[in-house]
Design a protein around this motif. Structure first.
Motif, short mmCIF file in Angstrom:
data_model
loop_
_atom_site.label_atom_id
_atom_site.label_comp_id
_atom_site.label_asym_id
_atom_site.label_seq_id
_atom_site.Cartn_x
_atom_site.Cartn_y
_atom_site.Cartn_z
N MET A 1 0.84 -1.19 0.00
CA MET A 1 0.00 0.00 0.00
C MET A 1 0.87 1.24 0.00
O MET A 1 1.96 1.25 0.58
N ALA A 247 -4.67 7.18 -1.83
CA ALA A 247 -3.87 5.96 -1.81
C ALA A 247 -4.11 5.15 -3.08
O ALA A 247 -4.89 5.52 -3.95
N ASP A 248 -3.41 4.01 -3.16
CA ASP A 248 -3.54 3.16 -4.33
C ASP A 248 -4.62 2.09 -4.16
O ASP A 248 -4.79 1.25 -5.04
N ARG A 249 -5.32 2.10 -3.05
CA ARG A 249 -6.42 1.17 -2.83
C ARG A 249 -7.28 1.70 -1.69
O ARG A 249 -6.90 2.63 -1.00
N ARG A 250 -8.44 1.06 -1.48
CA ARG A 250 -9.30 1.44 -0.37
C ARG A 250 -9.15 0.43 0.75
O ARG A 250 -9.29 -0.78 0.53
N GLU A 264 -8.19 5.89 0.62
CA GLU A 264 -9.18 6.04 -0.46
C GLU A 264 -8.47 6.04 -1.80
O GLU A 264 -7.52 6.81 -2.00
N ARG A 265 -8.92 5.20 -2.70
CA ARG A 265 -8.34 5.16 -4.04
C ARG A 265 -8.89 6.34 -4.86
O ARG A 265 -10.10 6.48 -5.03
N THR A 267 -7.98 8.88 -8.50
CA THR A 267 -7.19 8.92 -9.72
C THR A 267 -5.97 9.79 -9.56
O THR A 267 -4.94 9.61 -10.22
N ALA A 269 -4.13 9.90 -6.86
CA ALA A 269 -3.20 9.33 -5.89
C ALA A 269 -1.91 8.90 -6.55
O ALA A 269 -1.89 8.54 -7.70
#
Length: 269
Positions: A1, A247-250, A264-265, A267, A269
């Protein structure tokens, strides 16, 4: 992450309208109530529904979250050294005037002498710590002349600070998420004692910087006094402040001392 920037700060509240009035007295502006999406409720590990009231201060956002399933109120007797402690640091051009405004609005002091100016080795800032009506800790900061902040009144949020038990473990944890250490200090002396409202304070302060501009995270490692553990907070507990990161994912992430972060993902990030 990997995390890139702070999107928002989230405070859990039992009475969002009352709490919003306090923050609006400090200079925040309130937006409309909205529901918390079911998907986010599930990520937080909660049941039932939730509502959110967003507040703006300059470029920063603080969300007041309330939940159908109530959690625990802010625990009594918590000090700045205890491991559930997490404050938001609000920047002002005049800490004394901002402190007068906060006390009129109903702030409860943590510091014992009002705003104090720390020595140059600790940044030379003027600061005071206090609590909002539900117990969430806050700090007012006035930086020395020549700083990047411009304007009058309470201008924005510089950082959120959390108390940690093992500074090495916490640094490694946050570095793996993409934050970097910047200019640690070791703070002590009479002004730090007054600021924290604690005796014989010695605290390591480690700024952890995201890749993007904006608010950052600070780690507070109290060598004296020793902070007490808090147990595992849930997101509906009033003490469970959450930083929301691009971030790159949730995901919901819990650090080694139990502090919560919502990734939180986006665009951007």
């Amino acid at each position: 992450m990997s995390i890139a920037a702070v999107i928002a700060f989230r405070l859990t509240t039992a009475d969002p309208d009352r709490l919003a009035r306090f923050y609006c007295e400090l200079g925040f502006t309130a937006e409309q109530h909205q529901g918390i999406p079911d998907e986010e409720i599930a990520v937080l590990g909660l049941d039932g529904t939730g509502a959110r009231l967003s507040l703006r201060l300059g470029a920063q956002r603080v969300d007041l979250d309330s939940f159908e399933t109530r959690g625990k109120p802010y625990p009594s007797g918590v000090t700045s050294a205890d491991l559930c402690f997490q404050h938001l640091a609000l920047v002002s051009d005049d800490a004394h005037a901002a402190w007068a405004r906060a006390t009129t609005a109903g702030a409860a002091p943590i510091s014992t002498r009002g705003p104090v100016t720390l020595p140059a080795s600790a940044g030379g800032v003027t600061a005071v710590k206090f609590r909002d009506p539900e117990g969430h800790p806050l700090e007012l900061l006035q930086f020395p002349p020549g700083n990047r902040w411009r304007g009058t009144g309470i201008l924005g949020i510089d950082h959120s600070a959390i108390s940690v038990s093992d500074i090495g473990a916490s640094c490694r944890f946050y570095e793996k998420l993409g934050l970097s250490v910047q200019h640690p200090t070791l703070n002590s002396g009479s002004t730090q004692v007054a600021l924290d409202g604690l005796p014989d304070v010695e605290v390591g302060v480690v700024p952890m910087m995201p890749r993007a501009d904006g608010p950052h995270l600070e780690l507070l490692a109290y060598q004296t006094p020793t902070g007490r553990p808090s147990g595992q907070l849930r997101a509906n507990d009033v003490a469970a402040t959450r930083i929301v990161w691009a971030a790159d994912r949730r995901a919901l992430v819990r650090d080694p001392d139990g502090h919560l972060h919502l990734l939180e993902r986006l665009t951007a990030a």
